[in-house]
Motif scaffolding. Structure first.
Motif, PDB file in Angstrom:
ATOM      1  N   SER A   1       0.764  -1.172  -0.164  1.00 29.45           N
ATOM      2  CA  SER A   1      -0.189  -0.088  -0.071  1.00 29.45           C
ATOM      3  C   SER A   1       0.917   1.289  -0.030  1.00 29.45           C
ATOM      4  CB  SER A   1      -0.960  -0.159   1.100  1.00 29.45           C
ATOM      5  OG  SER A   1      -1.724  -1.126   1.388  1.00 29.45           O
TER       6      SER A   1
ATOM      7  N   TYR B   1       0.298   5.539   0.060  1.00 26.75           N
ATOM      8  CA  TYR B   1      -0.625   6.508   0.012  1.00 26.75           C
ATOM      9  C   TYR B   1      -0.035   7.838   0.264  1.00 26.75           C
ATOM     10  CZ  TYR B   1      -4.137   3.028   1.129  1.00 26.75           C
ATOM     11  OH  TYR B   1      -4.688   1.796   1.104  1.00 26.75           O
ATOM     12  N   LYS B   2      -0.347   8.832  -0.343  1.00 24.02           N
ATOM     13  CA  LYS B   2       0.062  10.457  -0.413  1.00 24.02           C
ATOM     14  C   LYS B   2      -1.013  11.181  -0.364  1.00 24.02           C
ATOM     15  CE  LYS B   2       4.110  11.353  -3.012  1.00 24.02           C
ATOM     16  NZ  LYS B   2       4.537  11.828  -4.369  1.00 24.02           N
ATOM     17  N   SER B   3      -1.077  11.972   0.959  1.00 22.36           N
ATOM     18  CA  SER B   3      -2.399  12.863   1.054  1.00 22.36           C
ATOM     19  C   SER B   3      -1.800  13.884   2.173  1.00 22.36           C
ATOM     20  CB  SER B   3      -3.308  12.196   1.525  1.00 22.36           C
ATOM     21  OG  SER B   3      -4.477  13.063   1.844  1.00 22.36           O
TER      22      SER B   3
ATOM     23  N   TYR C   1       2.933  10.848   3.790  1.00 25.78           N
ATOM     24  CA  TYR C   1       3.436   9.724   3.039  1.00 25.78           C
ATOM     25  C   TYR C   1       3.325   8.494   3.757  1.00 25.78           C
ATOM     26  CZ  TYR C   1       5.923   7.653  -0.922  1.00 25.78           C
ATOM     27  OH  TYR C   1       6.362   6.867  -2.027  1.00 25.78           O
TER      28      TYR C   1
ATOM     29  N   ARG D   1       3.564   4.218   3.403  1.00 30.08           N
ATOM     30  CA  ARG D   1       3.951   3.093   2.725  1.00 30.08           C
ATOM     31  C   ARG D   1       3.491   1.600   3.691  1.00 30.08           C
ATOM     32  NH1 ARG D   1       9.333   4.886   0.045  1.00 30.08           N
ATOM     33  NH2 ARG D   1       9.381   6.076   1.870  1.00 30.08           N
TER      34      ARG D   1
END
Length: 119
Positions: A34, A36-38, A42, A44
């Motif tokens: 997985s 995700y960047k938001s 960051y 992982r």
């Protein structure tokens, strides 16, 4: 100009745990990845099922990064083993964790922090 060269050479190296996300496990059926960047954050993660070799590779990468940690813990509980690190880079904290099942056959690994910390 010399000052710029010294500053560039003083920059800390990339973390060993970051190399685990280089694509080597993308087609491995015992691994789920997985990323995700938001909002400047960051995350992982890697979930491993029934693959002691990969779990060992993750634990070895954490051990190599351990000297850079400002905080480190390793705890053996009734349901498994927990390892965590906090590493400061570019003024931001990177959180790293590994939870290994009691049986040793499964694990969950993550690395999380502000995007600035990974530059």
């Amino acid at each position: 100009m010399v000052l710029i060269a010294l500053t560039a050479s003083a920059r800390p190296p990339k973390l060993n745990v970051e190399k685990l996300f280089d694509g080597r496990y993308n087609n491995n059926k015992s691994v789920s990845i997985s990323v995700y960047k938001s909002n400047g954050n960051y995350y992982r993660g890697i979930t491993v099922k029934n693959n002691l070799k990969i779990i060992k590779a993750i634990a070895d990468a954490i051990e190599k990064d351990k000297p850079r940690a400002k905080d480190y813990s390793d705890y053996q509980g009734d349901d498994g083993r927990y390892t965590s690190l906090q590493i400061v880079n570019n003024g931001e904290t990177i959180y790293i964790g590994l939870k290994r099942d009691k049986s040793g056959g499964g694990a969950f690994f993550f690395i999380q922090g502000k995007e600035k910390a990974f530059k």
